[in-house]
Design a protein around this motif. Structure first.
Motif, PDB file in Angstrom:
ATOM      1  N   THR A 138      -5.045   1.825 -11.096  1.00 43.82           N
ATOM      2  CA  THR A 138      -5.763   0.783 -10.010  1.00 43.82           C
ATOM      3  C   THR A 138      -4.959   0.552  -8.496  1.00 43.82           C
ATOM      4  O   THR A 138      -4.049   0.380  -8.742  1.00 43.82           O
ATOM      5  N   ASP A 170       1.889  13.152 -11.439  1.00 43.04           N
ATOM      6  CA  ASP A 170       1.261  12.462 -10.599  1.00 43.04           C
ATOM      7  C   ASP A 170       0.490  11.278 -11.269  1.00 43.04           C
ATOM      8  O   ASP A 170      -0.370  11.679 -12.452  1.00 43.04           O
ATOM      9  N   LYS A 216      -2.115   8.165 -11.942  1.00 46.33           N
ATOM     10  CA  LYS A 216      -3.378   7.163 -11.196  1.00 46.33           C
ATOM     11  C   LYS A 216      -3.777   6.109 -12.185  1.00 46.33           C
ATOM     12  O   LYS A 216      -3.190   5.171 -13.321  1.00 46.33           O
ATOM     13  N   GLN A 252       1.262   9.358 -18.265  1.00 47.28           N
ATOM     14  CA  GLN A 252       0.067   8.969 -17.674  1.00 47.28           C
ATOM     15  C   GLN A 252      -0.642   7.827 -18.826  1.00 47.28           C
ATOM     16  O   GLN A 252      -1.181   6.469 -18.535  1.00 47.28           O
ATOM     17  N   ASP A 298      -1.154   4.029 -18.499  1.00 50.85           N
ATOM     18  CA  ASP A 298      -2.116   3.025 -18.720  1.00 50.85           C
ATOM     19  C   ASP A 298      -2.113   1.746 -19.445  1.00 50.85           C
ATOM     20  O   ASP A 298      -2.485   1.033 -19.330  1.00 50.85           O
TER      21      ASP A 298
END
Lengths: 215, 215
Positions: free
Chosen positions: B185, B181, B183, B160, B164
């Motif tokens: 946008t 998973d 995340k 992650q 980012d």
């Protein structure tokens, strides 16, 4: 197991996703979930989810939803993940080593028994606690060990020949990473890992989102 | 492109399969194929195939079938495979190296520009003609190079954070091999390679065929 005989391939292929998401929920302390919440998680429609899970007798209760733990156990049984499997990896290059090194497989009941390669620079090296064996000893090994599943990580030129050897020794499941189609008889299960397909899908969505080539 | 606006995800995910099978046909000198023959090859029903391909204007002619070359070119355009993509791999372990070493990607227009890792034993090593760079230099690199796609091959704890960083530098496509998973946008496309799912499906069919646990 299924209420109405044979389950469709499309349903079978969604089960591992349910299995994974339910595991994540349980890890987060959530044990009760509605088909609507499962829909948000998985991206499948709630009606598809209800229909899928109905195949197995339907574990949901009106007004309560699904019991995540029970549902996951049932899916585990349907897939056969409540059993242990003995695995041999053929081809100990990058992919073969990645599979051998992935600790998750052990936890999930897949025990890697041996690795084989034809490259003399690799034969004899140790991956985890296994010594890479010579491909010439594969047939002999499979004759004396009951192996459930062979992971095929050879170059594509070699893959059909290796598949013929392992199936002639009674192996009935091949997980194929070689970028080619393998012919096997009807009593053998085969799954091809086609990384390109996921890459191409990614590229489609990338272009859609970035409008790279449309402006 | 599509006749009726947005194409469903299920159709998009079948396109790479058509693309591959059509390529195999052409390699074998076959340029004319009916939906029935495509059905035998792909395992999709002929009516599904006709419906899928109709999404793009329908390239079949009654009584003639499909022109494999033309159809493959159209699918290539729809997916965006007629363009080139600049790729960075983050995580140069087994999977990262396997991706870097897969010659097919170059032929298909994916140019690997750089590899990064945080392991000092790997930094400085060469994979093909690329030196593995220090992960600490990733942000700087991405600021000065326009990269289309990042292949994420880090351990799941790191994924992650890396995602980012790369998306904050404007990368809009992530091919995620980390078993977790990520995340992102809405303007970023992400595809997760979930090898377990294919393994679990294999196990289901293995048990069905071998009747291992049913007798």
């Amino acid at each position: 197991m299924a209420k109405n005989g044979k389950i469709s391939d499309a349903v079978i292929r969604r089960l591992p996703k349910y299995y994974r998401y339910l595991g994540d929920l349980l890890k987060n302390g959530i044990n009760r979930i509605s088909s609507n919440e499962l829909s948000r998680l998985t991206g499948f429609t709630a009606s598809q989810i209800r229909q899928d899970l109905n195949n197995f007798g339907g574990f949901g209760q009106q007004g309560y939803g699904y019991d995540a733990k029970k549902l996951r156990e049932e899916i585990s049984k349907i897939l056969g993940l409540d059993h242990k499997y003995k695995v041999v990896i053929v081809g100990a290059g990058n992919i073969g080593q990645a599979v051998a090194n992935y600790a998750g497989f052990y936890e999930e009941g897949f025990e890697i028994m041996a690795l084989f390669d034809k490259n003399p620079k690799l034969v004899g090296l140790r991956i985890r606690d296994l010594e890479i064996m010579d491909i010439d000893d594969l047939k002999e090994y499979l004759t004396h060990h009951k192996i459930d599943l062979v992971v095929l990580c050879t170059p594509k030129e070699a893959s059909q020949g290796i598949a013929d050897i392992v199936t002639s020794c009674g192996v009935q499941a091949i997980w194929n990473f070689a970028p080619t189609d393998i012919k096997v008889t009807d009593n053998v299960a085969i799954e091809n890992v086609r990384m390109n397909e996921s890459l191409y899908t990614l590229v489609y969505y990338y272009n859609e989102k970035s409008n790279n080539f449309n402006n």
